[in-house]
Scaffold this motif. Sequence first.
Motif, PDB file in Angstrom:
ATOM      1  N   THR A  16       0.812  -1.221   0.000  1.00 25.85           N
ATOM      2  CA  THR A  16       0.000   0.000   0.000  1.00 25.85           C
ATOM      3  C   THR A  16       0.839   1.262   0.000  1.00 25.85           C
ATOM      4  O   THR A  16       0.419   2.296  -0.500  1.00 25.85           O
ATOM      5  CB  THR A  16      -0.953   0.034   1.215  1.00 25.85           C
ATOM      6  N   ASN A  17       2.049   1.183   0.580  1.00 27.53           N
ATOM      7  CA  ASN A  17       2.900   2.370   0.602  1.00 27.53           C
ATOM      8  C   ASN A  17       4.366   1.939   0.518  1.00 27.53           C
ATOM      9  O   ASN A  17       5.008   1.654   1.518  1.00 27.53           O
ATOM     10  CB  ASN A  17       2.657   3.187   1.870  1.00 27.53           C
ATOM     11  N   ASP A  21       7.411   7.264  -3.848  1.00 30.03           N
ATOM     12  CA  ASP A  21       7.146   8.690  -4.046  1.00 30.03           C
ATOM     13  C   ASP A  21       7.497   9.153  -5.467  1.00 30.03           C
ATOM     14  O   ASP A  21       8.114  10.193  -5.663  1.00 30.03           O
ATOM     15  CB  ASP A  21       7.891   9.533  -3.008  1.00 30.03           C
ATOM     16  N   VAL A  40      -1.218   7.106  -1.966  1.00 27.30           N
ATOM     17  CA  VAL A  40      -1.296   6.082  -0.928  1.00 27.30           C
ATOM     18  C   VAL A  40      -2.769   5.730  -0.793  1.00 27.30           C
ATOM     19  O   VAL A  40      -3.576   6.609  -0.493  1.00 27.30           O
ATOM     20  CB  VAL A  40      -0.733   6.583   0.425  1.00 27.30           C
ATOM     21  N   PRO A  41      -3.167   4.487  -1.064  1.00 29.01           N
ATOM     22  CA  PRO A  41      -2.283   3.378  -1.400  1.00 29.01           C
ATOM     23  C   PRO A  41      -1.705   3.512  -2.811  1.00 29.01           C
ATOM     24  O   PRO A  41      -2.298   4.126  -3.676  1.00 29.01           O
ATOM     25  CB  PRO A  41      -3.202   2.157  -1.300  1.00 29.01           C
ATOM     26  N   ASN A  42      -0.519   2.913  -3.004  1.00 27.84           N
ATOM     27  CA  ASN A  42       0.105   2.891  -4.323  1.00 27.84           C
ATOM     28  C   ASN A  42      -0.828   2.157  -5.279  1.00 27.84           C
ATOM     29  O   ASN A  42      -1.531   1.241  -4.876  1.00 27.84           O
ATOM     30  CB  ASN A  42       1.440   2.158  -4.293  1.00 27.84           C
TER      31      ASN A  42
END
Length: 100
Positions: A16-17, A21, A40-42
């Motif tokens: 999820t993270n 970035d 977030v979540p990715n």
Amino acid sequence: MSLQILTERVTNILGTNSGLDATVKFKTDEGILFIDGKSVPNTVSTDDLPADCTFEISAKNALKLIDGDLNAMMAYMTGKLKIDGDMGVAMKIAETFGGR
């Protein structure tokens, strides 16, 4: 078929993270794989969106990279992998996906 497997593997690795970035795009012979590591979540999708870093590689070789069966530097030097964009992001991807 390899793109679907790649999508599932990348989604599992990111979680999820991931702390990535950044946005990353894999242009494969089977289609696009877009990673939004800023949200977030990715999220992982097949959308063809602008990315901080783009990797051009076959889906089969992308899976080999993740599995540790293909060295990223060797793939780059032999033309199996092309990188366009932020090299700092490319290094983060190498750390995140390296040989899992």
